[in-house]
Write a protein that holds these residues in place. Structure first.
Motif, PDB file in Angstrom:
ATOM      1  N   TYR A 176      74.316 125.144 -94.180  1.00 58.81           N
ATOM      2  CA  TYR A 176      74.171 126.172 -93.050  1.00 58.81           C
ATOM      3  C   TYR A 176      73.165 125.752 -91.900  1.00 58.81           C
ATOM      4  CZ  TYR A 176      72.319 131.066 -91.647  1.00 58.81           C
ATOM      5  OH  TYR A 176      72.044 131.961 -90.810  1.00 58.81           O
ATOM      6  N   ASP A 177      72.266 125.099 -92.392  1.00 62.31           N
ATOM      7  CA  ASP A 177      71.362 124.732 -91.258  1.00 62.31           C
ATOM      8  C   ASP A 177      71.679 123.626 -90.322  1.00 62.31           C
ATOM      9  OD1 ASP A 177      68.945 126.231 -92.023  1.00 62.31           O
ATOM     10  OD2 ASP A 177      68.884 125.089 -93.967  1.00 62.31           O
ATOM     11  N   ALA A 178      72.816 122.851 -90.672  1.00 59.65           N
ATOM     12  CA  ALA A 178      73.484 121.949 -89.722  1.00 59.65           C
ATOM     13  C   ALA A 178      74.362 122.847 -89.112  1.00 59.65           C
ATOM     14  CB  ALA A 178      74.333 121.085 -90.738  1.00 59.65           C
ATOM     15  N   MET A 179      75.016 123.733 -89.493  1.00 62.56           N
ATOM     16  CA  MET A 179      75.750 124.401 -88.633  1.00 62.56           C
ATOM     17  C   MET A 179      75.028 124.992 -87.490  1.00 62.56           C
ATOM     18  SD  MET A 179      77.769 128.274 -89.445  1.00 62.56           S
ATOM     19  CE  MET A 179      76.202 128.766 -89.582  1.00 62.56           C
ATOM     20  N   LEU A 180      73.774 125.662 -87.662  1.00 59.51           N
ATOM     21  CA  LEU A 180      73.057 126.368 -86.769  1.00 59.51           C
ATOM     22  C   LEU A 180      72.486 125.317 -85.854  1.00 59.51           C
ATOM     23  CD1 LEU A 180      70.704 128.672 -88.794  1.00 59.51           C
ATOM     24  CD2 LEU A 180      72.551 129.252 -87.391  1.00 59.51           C
ATOM     25  N   THR A 181      72.435 124.045 -85.954  1.00 60.56           N
ATOM     26  CA  THR A 181      72.038 122.906 -85.200  1.00 60.56           C
ATOM     27  C   THR A 181      73.109 122.476 -84.218  1.00 60.56           C
ATOM     28  OG1 THR A 181      70.328 122.030 -86.853  1.00 60.56           O
ATOM     29  CG2 THR A 181      71.167 120.714 -84.861  1.00 60.56           C
ATOM     30  N   LEU A 200      75.676 124.721 -83.488  1.00 64.77           N
ATOM     31  CA  LEU A 200      75.703 125.926 -82.877  1.00 64.77           C
ATOM     32  C   LEU A 200      74.541 125.944 -81.355  1.00 64.77           C
ATOM     33  CD1 LEU A 200      77.327 128.750 -82.261  1.00 64.77           C
ATOM     34  CD2 LEU A 200      75.190 129.873 -83.608  1.00 64.77           C
ATOM     35  N   THR A 201      73.708 125.563 -81.695  1.00 70.13           N
ATOM     36  CA  THR A 201      72.546 125.345 -80.654  1.00 70.13           C
ATOM     37  C   THR A 201      73.000 124.406 -79.665  1.00 70.13           C
ATOM     38  OG1 THR A 201      70.822 126.198 -82.160  1.00 70.13           O
ATOM     39  CG2 THR A 201      70.161 124.917 -80.273  1.00 70.13           C
ATOM     40  N   ALA A 202      73.478 123.289 -80.158  1.00 69.00           N
ATOM     41  CA  ALA A 202      74.083 122.071 -79.264  1.00 69.00           C
ATOM     42  C   ALA A 202      75.229 122.620 -78.316  1.00 69.00           C
ATOM     43  CB  ALA A 202      74.196 120.888 -79.997  1.00 69.00           C
ATOM     44  N   LEU A 203      75.827 123.286 -78.917  1.00 69.18           N
ATOM     45  CA  LEU A 203      77.173 123.912 -78.235  1.00 69.18           C
ATOM     46  C   LEU A 203      76.538 125.060 -77.275  1.00 69.18           C
ATOM     47  CD1 LEU A 203      79.936 124.123 -81.210  1.00 69.18           C
ATOM     48  CD2 LEU A 203      79.864 122.701 -79.183  1.00 69.18           C
ATOM     49  N   GLN A 232      73.746 125.255 -75.669  1.00 69.01           N
ATOM     50  CA  GLN A 232      73.225 124.296 -74.758  1.00 69.01           C
ATOM     51  C   GLN A 232      74.147 123.616 -73.714  1.00 69.01           C
ATOM     52  OE1 GLN A 232      70.112 122.175 -76.967  1.00 69.01           O
ATOM     53  NE2 GLN A 232      68.681 123.882 -76.843  1.00 69.01           N
ATOM     54  N   LEU A 233      75.146 123.336 -74.230  1.00 67.12           N
ATOM     55  CA  LEU A 233      75.871 122.410 -73.516  1.00 67.12           C
ATOM     56  C   LEU A 233      76.897 123.352 -72.748  1.00 67.12           C
ATOM     57  CD1 LEU A 233      77.265 119.636 -73.143  1.00 67.12           C
ATOM     58  CD2 LEU A 233      78.813 120.129 -74.945  1.00 67.12           C
ATOM     59  N   TYR A 234      77.455 124.333 -73.114  1.00 69.13           N
ATOM     60  CA  TYR A 234      78.478 125.306 -72.429  1.00 69.13           C
ATOM     61  C   TYR A 234      78.034 126.578 -71.842  1.00 69.13           C
ATOM     62  CZ  TYR A 234      82.039 122.230 -74.497  1.00 69.13           C
ATOM     63  OH  TYR A 234      82.863 120.840 -74.855  1.00 69.13           O
ATOM     64  N   LEU A 235      76.611 127.059 -72.395  1.00 67.47           N
ATOM     65  CA  LEU A 235      76.404 128.345 -71.749  1.00 67.47           C
ATOM     66  C   LEU A 235      75.229 128.138 -70.472  1.00 67.47           C
ATOM     67  CD1 LEU A 235      75.922 130.470 -74.673  1.00 67.47           C
ATOM     68  CD2 LEU A 235      77.913 130.296 -73.383  1.00 67.47           C
ATOM     69  N   THR A 236      75.368 128.981 -69.467  1.00 70.81           N
ATOM     70  CA  THR A 236      74.286 128.845 -68.511  1.00 70.81           C
ATOM     71  C   THR A 236      73.113 129.537 -69.023  1.00 70.81           C
ATOM     72  OG1 THR A 236      75.003 130.866 -67.648  1.00 70.81           O
ATOM     73  CG2 THR A 236      76.091 128.979 -66.749  1.00 70.81           C
ATOM     74  N   ASP A 237      71.849 129.361 -68.220  1.00 71.36           N
ATOM     75  CA  ASP A 237      70.539 130.094 -68.730  1.00 71.36           C
ATOM     76  C   ASP A 237      70.673 131.552 -68.543  1.00 71.36           C
ATOM     77  OD1 ASP A 237      69.363 127.642 -69.170  1.00 71.36           O
ATOM     78  OD2 ASP A 237      68.573 127.500 -67.279  1.00 71.36           O
ATOM     79  N   ASP A 238      71.653 132.251 -67.871  1.00 69.85           N
ATOM     80  CA  ASP A 238      71.661 133.496 -67.847  1.00 69.85           C
ATOM     81  C   ASP A 238      72.817 134.228 -68.618  1.00 69.85           C
ATOM     82  OD1 ASP A 238      73.629 132.627 -66.299  1.00 69.85           O
ATOM     83  OD2 ASP A 238      73.248 134.129 -64.582  1.00 69.85           O
ATOM     84  N   ALA A 239      73.369 133.338 -69.622  1.00 69.19           N
ATOM     85  CA  ALA A 239      74.283 134.037 -70.615  1.00 69.19           C
ATOM     86  C   ALA A 239      73.921 135.051 -71.300  1.00 69.19           C
ATOM     87  CB  ALA A 239      74.910 132.487 -71.500  1.00 69.19           C
ATOM     88  N   ILE A 267      68.223 134.075 -87.341  1.00 69.35           N
ATOM     89  CA  ILE A 267      67.760 132.944 -87.176  1.00 69.35           C
ATOM     90  C   ILE A 267      68.534 132.163 -86.182  1.00 69.35           C
ATOM     91  CG2 ILE A 267      69.051 131.739 -89.091  1.00 69.35           C
ATOM     92  CD1 ILE A 267      66.281 129.949 -89.180  1.00 69.35           C
ATOM     93  N   ASP A 268      69.837 132.530 -86.184  1.00 71.96           N
ATOM     94  CA  ASP A 268      70.936 132.053 -85.295  1.00 71.96           C
ATOM     95  C   ASP A 268      70.737 132.848 -83.879  1.00 71.96           C
ATOM     96  OD1 ASP A 268      71.746 134.655 -86.270  1.00 71.96           O
ATOM     97  OD2 ASP A 268      73.871 134.186 -86.068  1.00 71.96           O
ATOM     98  N   THR A 269      70.006 133.627 -83.632  1.00 72.23           N
ATOM     99  CA  THR A 269      69.707 134.087 -82.235  1.00 72.23           C
ATOM    100  C   THR A 269      68.605 133.333 -81.842  1.00 72.23           C
ATOM    101  OG1 THR A 269      68.084 135.973 -83.117  1.00 72.23           O
ATOM    102  CG2 THR A 269      70.605 136.219 -82.918  1.00 72.23           C
ATOM    103  N   VAL A 270      67.809 132.522 -82.426  1.00 71.36           N
ATOM    104  CA  VAL A 270      66.613 131.875 -81.785  1.00 71.36           C
ATOM    105  C   VAL A 270      67.165 130.438 -81.496  1.00 71.36           C
ATOM    106  CG1 VAL A 270      64.300 131.194 -82.314  1.00 71.36           C
ATOM    107  CG2 VAL A 270      65.027 133.228 -83.294  1.00 71.36           C
ATOM    108  N   LEU A 271      67.285 130.190 -80.310  1.00 69.71           N
ATOM    109  CA  LEU A 271      67.810 128.728 -79.956  1.00 69.71           C
ATOM    110  C   LEU A 271      66.707 127.738 -79.962  1.00 69.71           C
ATOM    111  CD1 LEU A 271      70.225 129.459 -77.084  1.00 69.71           C
ATOM    112  CD2 LEU A 271      70.594 128.977 -79.248  1.00 69.71           C
ATOM    113  N   GLN A 272      66.639 126.683 -80.792  1.00 68.58           N
ATOM    114  CA  GLN A 272      65.779 125.521 -80.792  1.00 68.58           C
ATOM    115  C   GLN A 272      66.451 124.647 -79.987  1.00 68.58           C
ATOM    116  OE1 GLN A 272      62.706 125.889 -82.066  1.00 68.58           O
ATOM    117  NE2 GLN A 272      63.251 128.118 -82.360  1.00 68.58           N
TER     118      GLN A 272
END
Length: 69
Positions: A30-35, A37-40, A42-49, A60-65
């Motif tokens: 689960y934690d690897a999946m969140l990591t 998701l965060t990478a994806l 950061q790669l595909y979304l703009t700062d104002d998404a 926890i999945d709404t807090v981007l690290q």
């Protein structure tokens, strides 16, 4: 096969602490999946998404690290 002690359909109102434990017991990596998701994000979304998360559990999945330290 053992009985699942956390039946999310029968007991949807788990306290956050119980949910955090249950989700990790029921979803391998689960934690690897969140990591990932965060990478994806950061790669595909703009700062104002804008993202709508339905049923976020503890949220926890709404807090981007940073994906990579």
């Amino acid at each position: 096969m053992s009985e699942n002690p956390f039946d999310f359909d029968q007991n949807p109102n788990l306290p956050t602490a119980d949910y955090d434990i249950a989700v990790r017991q029921n979803i391998p990596d689960y934690d690897a999946m969140l990591t990932m998701l965060t990478a994806l994000f950061q790669l595909y979304l703009t700062d104002d998404a804008h993202i709508l998360v339905v049923g976020a559990g503890g949220g926890i999945d709404t807090v981007l690290q940073p994906a990579y330290s």
